[in-house]
Write an enzyme that holds these catalytic residues in place. Structure first.
Site, PDB file in Angstrom:
ATOM      1  N   LYS A   1       5.421  -0.330 -14.073  1.00  0.00           N
ATOM      2  CA  LYS A   1       6.683  -1.029 -13.859  1.00  0.00           C
ATOM      3  C   LYS A   1       6.934  -1.957 -15.048  1.00  0.00           C
ATOM      4  O   LYS A   1       6.027  -2.676 -15.482  1.00  0.00           O
ATOM      5  CB  LYS A   1       6.586  -1.872 -12.581  1.00  0.00           C
ATOM      6  CG  LYS A   1       7.925  -2.493 -12.167  1.00  0.00           C
ATOM      7  CD  LYS A   1       7.785  -3.808 -11.435  1.00  0.00           C
ATOM      8  CE  LYS A   1       7.233  -3.790 -10.057  1.00  0.00           C
ATOM      9  NZ  LYS A   1       8.204  -3.415  -9.028  1.00  0.00           N
TER      10      LYS A   1
ATOM     11  N   GLY B   1       0.773  -1.255   0.000  1.00  0.00           N
ATOM     12  CA  GLY B   1       0.000   0.000   0.000  1.00  0.00           C
ATOM     13  C   GLY B   1       0.792   1.287   0.000  1.00  0.00           C
ATOM     14  O   GLY B   1       0.201   2.365   0.110  1.00  0.00           O
TER      15      GLY B   1
ATOM     16  N   ASP C   1       2.338  -0.989 -10.290  1.00  0.00           N
ATOM     17  CA  ASP C   1       3.602  -1.562  -9.803  1.00  0.00           C
ATOM     18  C   ASP C   1       3.457  -3.084  -9.780  1.00  0.00           C
ATOM     19  O   ASP C   1       4.206  -3.773  -9.093  1.00  0.00           O
ATOM     20  CB  ASP C   1       3.874  -1.004  -8.393  1.00  0.00           C
ATOM     21  CG  ASP C   1       5.319  -1.157  -7.938  1.00  0.00           C
ATOM     22  OD1 ASP C   1       6.204  -1.334  -8.801  1.00  0.00           O
ATOM     23  OD2 ASP C   1       5.562  -1.095  -6.719  1.00  0.00           O
TER      24      ASP C   1
ATOM     25  N   ASP D   1      -5.509  -5.417  -5.630  1.00  0.00           N
ATOM     26  CA  ASP D   1      -4.404  -6.377  -5.531  1.00  0.00           C
ATOM     27  C   ASP D   1      -4.970  -7.771  -5.304  1.00  0.00           C
ATOM     28  O   ASP D   1      -6.060  -7.921  -4.737  1.00  0.00           O
ATOM     29  CB  ASP D   1      -3.443  -6.014  -4.379  1.00  0.00           C
ATOM     30  CG  ASP D   1      -2.050  -6.609  -4.598  1.00  0.00           C
ATOM     31  OD1 ASP D   1      -1.112  -5.840  -4.885  1.00  0.00           O
ATOM     32  OD2 ASP D   1      -1.894  -7.859  -4.519  1.00  0.00           O
TER      33      ASP D   1
ATOM     34  N   ASP E   1      -8.142 -10.308  -8.769  1.00  0.00           N
ATOM     35  CA  ASP E   1      -7.174 -10.420  -9.861  1.00  0.00           C
ATOM     36  C   ASP E   1      -7.536  -9.382 -10.927  1.00  0.00           C
ATOM     37  O   ASP E   1      -8.604  -9.461 -11.532  1.00  0.00           O
ATOM     38  CB  ASP E   1      -7.253 -11.843 -10.437  1.00  0.00           C
ATOM     39  CG  ASP E   1      -6.251 -12.059 -11.558  1.00  0.00           C
ATOM     40  OD1 ASP E   1      -5.557 -11.113 -11.952  1.00  0.00           O
ATOM     41  OD2 ASP E   1      -6.173 -13.218 -12.025  1.00  0.00           O
TER      42      ASP E   1
ATOM     43  N   TRP F   1       2.389   2.909  -2.397  1.00  0.00           N
ATOM     44  CA  TRP F   1       2.071   3.822  -3.510  1.00  0.00           C
ATOM     45  C   TRP F   1       0.713   4.484  -3.277  1.00  0.00           C
ATOM     46  O   TRP F   1       0.535   5.665  -3.570  1.00  0.00           O
ATOM     47  CB  TRP F   1       2.075   3.077  -4.847  1.00  0.00           C
ATOM     48  CG  TRP F   1       3.444   2.931  -5.450  1.00  0.00           C
ATOM     49  CD1 TRP F   1       4.627   2.881  -4.772  1.00  0.00           C
ATOM     50  CD2 TRP F   1       3.767   2.834  -6.851  1.00  0.00           C
ATOM     51  NE1 TRP F   1       5.668   2.744  -5.668  1.00  0.00           N
ATOM     52  CE2 TRP F   1       5.170   2.716  -6.937  1.00  0.00           C
ATOM     53  CE3 TRP F   1       3.007   2.827  -8.014  1.00  0.00           C
ATOM     54  CZ2 TRP F   1       5.832   2.595  -8.166  1.00  0.00           C
ATOM     55  CZ3 TRP F   1       3.665   2.711  -9.234  1.00  0.00           C
ATOM     56  CH2 TRP F   1       5.065   2.600  -9.298  1.00  0.00           C
TER      57      TRP F   1
HETATM   58  N1  SAM Z   1       3.304  -0.542  -5.136  1.00  0.00           N
HETATM   59  C1  SAM Z   1       3.140  -1.435  -4.004  1.00  0.00           C
HETATM   60  C2  SAM Z   1       3.490  -0.660  -2.765  1.00  0.00           C
HETATM   61  O1  SAM Z   1       4.054   0.426  -2.889  1.00  0.00           O
HETATM   62  O2  SAM Z   1       3.179  -1.124  -1.668  1.00  0.00           O
HETATM   63  C3  SAM Z   1       3.974  -2.693  -4.159  1.00  0.00           C
HETATM   64  C4  SAM Z   1       3.462  -3.589  -5.245  1.00  0.00           C
HETATM   65  S1  SAM Z   1       4.243  -5.163  -5.312  1.00  0.00           S
HETATM   66  C5  SAM Z   1       5.789  -4.788  -5.989  1.00  0.00           C
HETATM   67  C6  SAM Z   1       3.427  -5.939  -6.652  1.00  0.00           C
HETATM   68  C7  SAM Z   1       1.999  -6.344  -6.361  1.00  0.00           C
HETATM   69  O3  SAM Z   1       1.367  -6.729  -7.575  1.00  0.00           O
HETATM   70  C8  SAM Z   1       1.876  -7.555  -5.419  1.00  0.00           C
HETATM   71  O4  SAM Z   1       1.240  -7.173  -4.231  1.00  0.00           O
HETATM   72  C9  SAM Z   1       1.037  -8.550  -6.220  1.00  0.00           C
HETATM   73  O5  SAM Z   1       0.103  -9.260  -5.437  1.00  0.00           O
HETATM   74  C10 SAM Z   1       0.338  -7.619  -7.220  1.00  0.00           C
HETATM   75  N2  SAM Z   1      -0.191  -8.331  -8.393  1.00  0.00           N
HETATM   76  C11 SAM Z   1       0.470  -9.163  -9.227  1.00  0.00           C
HETATM   77  N3  SAM Z   1      -0.371  -9.668 -10.151  1.00  0.00           N
HETATM   78  C12 SAM Z   1      -1.594  -9.112  -9.915  1.00  0.00           C
HETATM   79  C13 SAM Z   1      -2.868  -9.240 -10.524  1.00  0.00           C
HETATM   80  N4  SAM Z   1      -3.061 -10.059 -11.580  1.00  0.00           N
HETATM   81  N5  SAM Z   1      -3.924  -8.542 -10.027  1.00  0.00           N
HETATM   82  C14 SAM Z   1      -3.734  -7.725  -8.947  1.00  0.00           C
HETATM   83  N6  SAM Z   1      -2.540  -7.576  -8.320  1.00  0.00           N
HETATM   84  C15 SAM Z   1      -1.487  -8.248  -8.791  1.00  0.00           C
END
Ligand code: SAM
Length: 207
Positions: A162, A61, A122, A81, A97, A63
């Site tokens: 990203k 969280g 991200d 997420d 998802d 961002w």
């Molecule tokens: N920006 C976030 C922060 O500042 O806290 C960190 C994000 S983390 C690097 C990447 C996130 O992408 C993970 O929590 C992962 O569960 C989510 N993610 C990956 N594939 C996803 C999808 N298909 N749908 C939703 N979230 C997804």
């Protein structure tokens, strides 16, 4: 000592000594990733008070915390997420998802009939260790984020995503250039040198 124990000790050593981890603790951010967005926003001025922002792949969280601070009380934040996320005041969170119909529909419903000012993503897939498969999955997430941005952003809207250098990267940058007036690649200080992650920022949606 096993190789694995050594590796996790090295990780822990690096983690506790990381200046961005220390800063996140001090400043009340949920992860060091906050400083990536803070640096990009400082340079490129993405957020303004009152905006509607969508955060894809938001957990834990940080961002959403940064964007919400920037858009203020009149701004609106919708975050999604796969993983659960502890509530953030006035951030609408959907655990789903993003790539599935149900997740996308829930996200669109939360935005109401309003066009979005900024889409930030991200998202990163779970790493399997199979480099080609991981890269393909990461590019697929970025492409779906771009599709979402093209469909729901305002004409003046911005898109931050990203990306990982590798197969599909150049083609993605070309697509973004076709879709937006201005596209830049950023590698903020908080993004580790050894990671091939970068951020693409696109401004001014072309119609
Ligand atoms: N920006 C976030 C922060 O500042 O806290 C960190 C994000 S983390 C690097 C990447 C996130 O992408 C993970 O929590 C992962 O569960 C989510 N993610 C990956 N594939 C996803 C999808 N298909 N749908 C939703 N979230 C997804």
């Amino acid at each position: 000592m096993s190789k694995r124990t050594k590796t996790s000790k090295a990780w822990m050593h690096e983690h506790v000594n990381d200046p961005f981890v220390k800063a996140a603790k001090r400043d009340g951010y949920r992860s060091r990733a906050a400083y990536k967005l803070l640096e990009i926003d400082k340079r490129d001025r993405i957020f303004k008070p009152g905006m509607l922002v969508v955060d894809l792949g938001a957990a834990p969280g940080s961002w959403s915390q940064v964007a919400k601070q920037r858009i203020g009380a009149k701004g609106r934040m919708v975050a999604i997420d796969l993983l659960p996320m502890d509530p953030i005041h006035e951030v609408d969170f959907i655990q789903a998802d993003f790539t599935g119909d149900a997740g996308l529909e829930a996200l669109v419903a939360k935005c109401g009939n309003t066009q979005v000012d900024v889409v930030i993503s991200d998202m990163a897939p779970n790493i399997s260790g199979v480099i080609l498969a991981d890269q393909a999955r990461a590019m697929e997430l970025a492409e779906l984020a771009l599709d979402f941005a093209m469909q729901y952003l305002k004409p003046t809207g911005s898109f931050l995503v990203k990306l990982f250098h590798g197969e599909g990267f150049d083609a993605f940058v070309r697509s973004a250039n076709r879709c937006f007036q201005k596209v830049v690649i950023r590698k903020p200080d908080a993004s580790r040198d050894r990671s091939n992650e970068v951020y693409l920022l696109a401004k001014g949606k072309k119609n």
